[in-house]
Design a protein around this motif. Structure first.
Motif, PDB file in Angstrom:
ATOM      1  N   THR A 329       0.842  -1.199   0.000  1.00 54.39           N
ATOM      2  CA  THR A 329       0.000   0.000   0.000  1.00 54.39           C
ATOM      3  C   THR A 329       0.878   1.250   0.000  1.00 54.39           C
ATOM      4  OG1 THR A 329      -0.107  -0.228   2.407  1.00 54.39           O
ATOM      5  CG2 THR A 329      -1.959  -1.105   1.139  1.00 54.39           C
ATOM      6  N   PRO A 330       1.327   1.677  -1.194  1.00 56.74           N
ATOM      7  CA  PRO A 330       2.196   2.866  -1.278  1.00 56.74           C
ATOM      8  C   PRO A 330       1.574   4.107  -0.646  1.00 56.74           C
ATOM      9  CG  PRO A 330       2.134   1.697  -3.374  1.00 56.74           C
ATOM     10  CD  PRO A 330       1.090   1.076  -2.505  1.00 56.74           C
ATOM     11  N   GLU A 331       0.238   4.209  -0.690  1.00 55.69           N
ATOM     12  CA  GLU A 331      -0.405   5.404  -0.137  1.00 55.69           C
ATOM     13  C   GLU A 331      -0.244   5.500   1.375  1.00 55.69           C
ATOM     14  OE1 GLU A 331      -3.421   2.087  -0.373  1.00 55.69           O
ATOM     15  OE2 GLU A 331      -1.910   2.952  -1.703  1.00 55.69           O
ATOM     16  N   LYS A 332       0.129   4.399   2.023  1.00 59.00           N
ATOM     17  CA  LYS A 332       0.328   4.416   3.471  1.00 59.00           C
ATOM     18  C   LYS A 332       1.778   4.697   3.868  1.00 59.00           C
ATOM     19  CE  LYS A 332      -3.539   1.336   4.563  1.00 59.00           C
ATOM     20  NZ  LYS A 332      -3.956   0.059   5.204  1.00 59.00           N
ATOM     21  N   ILE A 333       2.639   4.885   2.873  1.00 60.64           N
ATOM     22  CA  ILE A 333       4.050   5.162   3.167  1.00 60.64           C
ATOM     23  C   ILE A 333       4.202   6.640   3.511  1.00 60.64           C
ATOM     24  CG2 ILE A 333       6.381   5.220   2.207  1.00 60.64           C
ATOM     25  CD1 ILE A 333       5.622   2.809   0.502  1.00 60.64           C
ATOM     26  N   ILE A 334       4.573   6.921   4.759  1.00 64.50           N
ATOM     27  CA  ILE A 334       4.760   8.285   5.249  1.00 64.50           C
ATOM     28  C   ILE A 334       6.216   8.432   5.698  1.00 64.50           C
ATOM     29  CG2 ILE A 334       4.035  10.030   6.919  1.00 64.50           C
ATOM     30  CD1 ILE A 334       1.828   9.271   5.004  1.00 64.50           C
ATOM     31  N   PHE A 335       6.892   9.436   5.174  1.00 58.58           N
ATOM     32  CA  PHE A 335       8.278   9.695   5.564  1.00 58.58           C
ATOM     33  C   PHE A 335       8.309  10.742   6.674  1.00 58.58           C
ATOM     34  CE2 PHE A 335       8.703   8.294   1.120  1.00 58.58           C
ATOM     35  CZ  PHE A 335       9.625   7.279   1.274  1.00 58.58           C
ATOM     36  N   ASP A 336       9.029  10.428   7.755  1.00 58.03           N
ATOM     37  CA  ASP A 336       9.181  11.419   8.826  1.00 58.03           C
ATOM     38  C   ASP A 336      10.638  11.606   9.244  1.00 58.03           C
ATOM     39  OD1 ASP A 336       9.661   9.067  10.167  1.00 58.03           O
ATOM     40  OD2 ASP A 336       8.104   9.355  11.696  1.00 58.03           O
ATOM     41  N   PHE A 356      12.244  17.987   2.764  1.00 57.99           N
ATOM     42  CA  PHE A 356      11.417  18.103   3.965  1.00 57.99           C
ATOM     43  C   PHE A 356      11.144  19.573   4.243  1.00 57.99           C
ATOM     44  CE2 PHE A 356      12.413  13.775   4.641  1.00 57.99           C
ATOM     45  CZ  PHE A 356      11.586  13.279   5.636  1.00 57.99           C
ATOM     46  N   PHE A 357       9.896  19.952   4.191  1.00 59.02           N
ATOM     47  CA  PHE A 357       9.536  21.340   4.431  1.00 59.02           C
ATOM     48  C   PHE A 357       9.077  21.488   5.880  1.00 59.02           C
ATOM     49  CE2 PHE A 357       8.152  21.145  -0.256  1.00 59.02           C
ATOM     50  CZ  PHE A 357       9.470  21.259  -0.662  1.00 59.02           C
ATOM     51  N   ARG A 358       9.846  22.268   6.637  1.00 61.41           N
ATOM     52  CA  ARG A 358       9.581  22.488   8.064  1.00 61.41           C
ATOM     53  C   ARG A 358       9.541  21.169   8.834  1.00 61.41           C
ATOM     54  NH1 ARG A 358       4.711  27.007   7.604  1.00 61.41           N
ATOM     55  NH2 ARG A 358       5.946  28.583   6.475  1.00 61.41           N
ATOM     56  N   ASN A 359      10.303  20.198   8.342  1.00 58.03           N
ATOM     57  CA  ASN A 359      10.416  18.879   8.998  1.00 58.03           C
ATOM     58  C   ASN A 359       9.074  18.180   9.179  1.00 58.03           C
ATOM     59  OD1 ASN A 359      13.242  18.904   9.316  1.00 58.03           O
ATOM     60  ND2 ASN A 359      13.036  20.296  11.053  1.00 58.03           N
ATOM     61  N   LYS A 360       8.111  18.496   8.334  1.00 56.27           N
ATOM     62  CA  LYS A 360       6.798  17.869   8.441  1.00 56.27           C
ATOM     63  C   LYS A 360       6.786  16.546   7.678  1.00 56.27           C
ATOM     64  CE  LYS A 360       3.961  22.011   9.086  1.00 56.27           C
ATOM     65  NZ  LYS A 360       2.822  22.810   8.547  1.00 56.27           N
ATOM     66  N   PRO A 361       6.231  15.472   8.262  1.00 57.48           N
ATOM     67  CA  PRO A 361       6.101  14.202   7.543  1.00 57.48           C
ATOM     68  C   PRO A 361       5.265  14.388   6.270  1.00 57.48           C
ATOM     69  CG  PRO A 361       5.647  13.900   9.884  1.00 57.48           C
ATOM     70  CD  PRO A 361       5.711  15.373   9.642  1.00 57.48           C
ATOM     71  N   PHE A 362       5.539  13.564   5.280  1.00 56.48           N
ATOM     72  CA  PHE A 362       4.789  13.668   4.032  1.00 56.48           C
ATOM     73  C   PHE A 362       4.702  12.298   3.376  1.00 56.48           C
ATOM     74  CE2 PHE A 362       9.210  14.374   3.051  1.00 56.48           C
ATOM     75  CZ  PHE A 362       9.430  13.638   1.903  1.00 56.48           C
ATOM     76  N   PRO A 363       3.659  12.042   2.564  1.00 54.80           N
ATOM     77  CA  PRO A 363       3.471  10.732   1.941  1.00 54.80           C
ATOM     78  C   PRO A 363       4.358  10.540   0.710  1.00 54.80           C
ATOM     79  CG  PRO A 363       1.653  12.181   1.384  1.00 54.80           C
ATOM     80  CD  PRO A 363       2.514  12.929   2.362  1.00 54.80           C
TER      81      PRO A 363
END
Length: 766
Positions: A329-336, A356-363
């Protein structure tokens, strides 16, 4: 022993033998072979359509890629759709679809034929390129496709839908490396690293190359790892050929590779060898190759089913596929988190701020555009991505391993022509990557028509909204008189030399991936040296007009054209608004009837608007239609005399040759124009082009009896231009020959030949 007992034992023996013959576990072995390996999809499709089970897969190179797709739960039909998509074809060539190009970081188009990248600290051999294509697109693609299933299966290849093995080559220890666990996309990528084509990668401290070097048909791996009862093998590898003294490829191939054994184990196997006669990296014939694999497998089906009794139903297969695909499920991959290896602290900060913008996690789906934006920077050479699952948080860490690009770029170029417009070109760039990116660049042109130089320093700032600041300066000299003296069919102009000197400060930001907006301001000295009639000698002095002006402008640009000259795909749009204010100075020559010197006469301020649009439409495979439109509005007034006015008027230059000649009819303060292009491509990189344009001045600039300027009545004149050109685009630049047509010119037909790019530093007045 009684007769009954003997018959019972015989029956039992035959019964058990029947179970031995009727295989329970089937292994599929897929060879390497470049693009030919697309036949493996047809093999999978035929086996699945006929309910033949596949219990294990082992593959090499392209076989490892197709095998990994299937083992990860992709159906043959889905794999077929993937490899036939334009994105996949682009990736295999090291290219990206235009929407992922990043115009903000694109290098300016100059006349360079051969860009050379150098690190002066390295010995000569280390500066030679080691791979033919850019590996960045395929590195990211494999990570995106396989990272989810790789991590949810806990990096155990036995936990995929089909237990899987792939093979790479360790050229230091001269041995094969078998992957049975670890990062699946990295394993597949290592197995595909064909020497000199695709950059090798390092895993566990070992530099790994294509598995086909030492084991291009891993039957032995299949037997040692899985011990199947029956093996189905598909081979599309090139047959071994003795080296030839004049064939470098065959020499290197025999030096690097071991001969493979393309035989399944004894009678418990079948070998499928479909037609696959395509070049190693030609992925354009996907459907034909898939059909070939399918047909060859169907021909062997009776043999296979004699040995394989326990068929699998479509329902059982779909249940297995559904179960494994639920884990992918690639849509569940979140980088933090991010880990960056191979860069200094400041360089790592630059990379981090770009992703990474403002160190916010993103998919994951947010990463693609950010990633390719970063990698479009000519200061980053490579990045290899690995996504690592944190089992506690359920999020991922992005691990990036890479290198900066060699700091020096040397651009060597030339224009070679039958016209006296030939010239040499040299450009030098130095790159520095730290908290911000800095690049310095300078070039020089030297020719009969045009001599000039350009220099700039560019500062790139990363972040959610990246931007650049660029001070630059340029000098150009255009000698239209001398360049028309030889071999020119057009009417020779009166003596005309232009000099352009300007300094500018530019600031730019992206507007999406393929467009940018920039603002610039600067100061220019625009100089023209000319006679006001054709009666002059070498002893005479020219009239001189100088226009010193300040300008400010705003510019919006989209560019997805596939080539910097003679494009066949994509779109170009440029919209510009410019405000100018300055002073005109006039110094008459000894042939002029106007003998009054005028210095620093204020010239009325003016606004200039310019819009240019070009797009190519693919109608069918070998034919493309292009459309062109351009419009200019300028509120500028007339200069001291007609020559000065026409020299400073906007020029219509839709064809390469029109940049090298001076024709008064194609200049006006306001005009509209349009054109059509047809491009026929009978074979790769060979184009036959026809272009036609209509140029419509709103008011033509006319010469008065006293030598001044006036406007004609509206829409008085129209002009047609066109060309017919044959172009062969070589790896370094285009070779073209053709005819140009100039309406209402004393000599309307011009024959031309040139090799190289007719691209110059921009003029400040254009």
């Amino acid at each position: 022993m009684t007769v009954i007992a003997r018959y019972f034992l015989l029956f039992l023996f035959l019964f058990l033998a029947q179970f031995k013959i009727k295989a329970q576990k089937v292994g599929l072995v897929l060879s390497g072979g470049g693009a030919s390996g697309l036949v493996h999809i047809g093999v999978l499709k035929a086996l699945e359509d006929n309910n033949v089970p596949i219990n294990y897969i082992a593959g090499t190179s392209i076989g490892s890629l197709i095998g990994a797709y299937y083992a990860a739960g992709y159906s043959p039909k889905e794999i077929e759709q993937i490899v036939k998509a334009e994105f996949f074809k682009n990736v295999t060539k090291g290219d990206l679809p235009a929407k992922y190009n990043y115009l903000l970081k694109k290098r300016e188009d100059y006349a360079a034929l051969v860009p050379i990248k150098l690190n002066l600290k390295n010995p000569y051999l280390k500066n030679l390129p080691t791979n033919l294509i850019n590996s960045i697109p395929i590195d990211y693609y494999l990570m995106e496709v396989f990272t989810g299933i790789s991590n949810t299966s806990k990096s155990n290849f036995d936990s995929l839908m089909i237990p899987f093995r792939c093979v790479a080559s360790d050229i230091e220890d001269k041995k094969s490396v078998v992957f049975r666990s670890g990062d699946l996309p990295s394993a597949v990528r290592a197995s595909m690293s064909y020497p000199f084509y695709l950059r090798p990668i390092s895993i566990d401290g070992k530099l790994l190359f294509d598995g086909g070097l030492y084991n291009n048909f891993p039957t032995d791996v299949m037997m040692e790892e899985f011990k199947p009862d029956y093996i189905i093998g598909c081979n599309v590898a090139e047959p071994s050929t003795a080296p030839d003294e004049d064939d470098l490829y065959l020499q290197l191939r025999n030096l690097l590779t071991n001969k493979a054994n393309f035989k399944p184990i004894g009678e418990n196997g079948v070998l499928i060898e479909p037609w696959s006669d395509v070049s190693l990296f030609n992925f354009e014939n996907a459907q034909r190759l898939i059909d070939s694999g399918y047909a060859s497998t169907i021909r062997q089906l009776a043999t296979i089913k004699k040995q394989v009794a326990n068929l699998i139903t479509q329902e059982e297969l779909q249940a297995k596929r559904k179960k494994i695909r639920q884990q992918n499920t690639p849509e569940k991959i979140i980088f933090d988190k991010i880990e960056i290896i191979g860069f200094t602290t400041n360089q790592s900060n630059f990379i981090k701020r770009s992703l990474f913008f403002r160190n916010k996690p993103f998919p994951l789906h947010y990463l693609k555009k950010r990633y390719f934006k970063l990698l479009s920077d000519d200061k980053v050479r490579t990045l290899f991505p690995v996504a690592i699952l944190d089992s506690v948080s359920g999020n991922y860490k992005l691990k990036l391993t890479g290198k900066t690009e060699k700091p020096f770029y040397i651009d060597v170029g030339a224009i070679i022509s039958n016209k006296p417009v030939s010239e040499a070109f040299l450009g030098i760039q130095y790159n520095y990557l730290g908290k911000i990116g800095i690049s310095t660049y300078a070039n020089g042109y030297l020719g009969k028509l045009h001599t000039g130089s350009f220099a700039r320093v560019r500062f790139d700032f990363p972040g959610r909204l990246p931007f650049f600041i660029e001070p630059n300066a340029c000098f150009s000299r255009w000698d239209y008189f001398s360049s028309s003296a030889l071999f020119y069919n057009l009417q020779r102009p009166a003596y005309l030399v232009q000099e352009d000197k300007y300094a500018e400060l530019k600031v730019g930001i992206p507007v999406g991936n393929i467009s940018q907006f920039n603002m610039a301001g600067g100061f220019t000295e625009w100089s023209n040296f000319y006679y006001q009639n054709d009666q002059f000698s070498k002893l005479d002095t020219t009239d001189k007009t100088y226009f010193d002006y300040w300008y400010g402008q705003a510019n919006y640009n989209i560019n997805t054209l596939n080539r910097k000259m003679y494009a066949t795909e994509g779109m170009y749009l440029n919209a510009r608004a410019r405000f100018l204010t300055g002073f005109e100075s006039y110094y008459p020559g000894n042939t002029s009837s106007d003998t009054v010197v005028e210095i620093n006469r204020p010239h009325p301020n003016w606004l200039q608007l310019k819009f240019t649009f070009e797009q190519y439409i693919r109608t069918f495979k070998w034919f493309k239609l292009g459309v062109f439109a351009e419009g200019v509005y300028s509120s500028q007034g007339f200069f001291r005399n007609y020559q000065a006015s026409i020299l400073s008027a906007p020029a219509f230059n839709p064809m390469p040759e029109t940049q090298t000649i001076f024709i008064e009819d194609y200049r006006a303060h306001q005009y509209v124009s349009g054109g059509f292009k047809t491009v026929t491509t009978p074979f790769k990189n060979f184009d036959i082009r026809f272009e036609a344009y209509l140029f419509q001045p709103i008011n033509s600039i006319l010469k008065t009896e006293s030598g001044g300027s006036k406007y004609s009545i509206p829409l008085l004149n129209q002009y047609l231009l066109g060309n017919a050109t044959v172009v062969y685009t070589t790896p370094v630049g285009p070779i073209s020959i053709g005819l140009n047509y100039y309406d209402k010119n004393p000599t309307p037909i011009s024959v031309f030949f040139h090799f190289g790019y007719i691209i110059f530093n921009k003029k400040s007045i254009d």
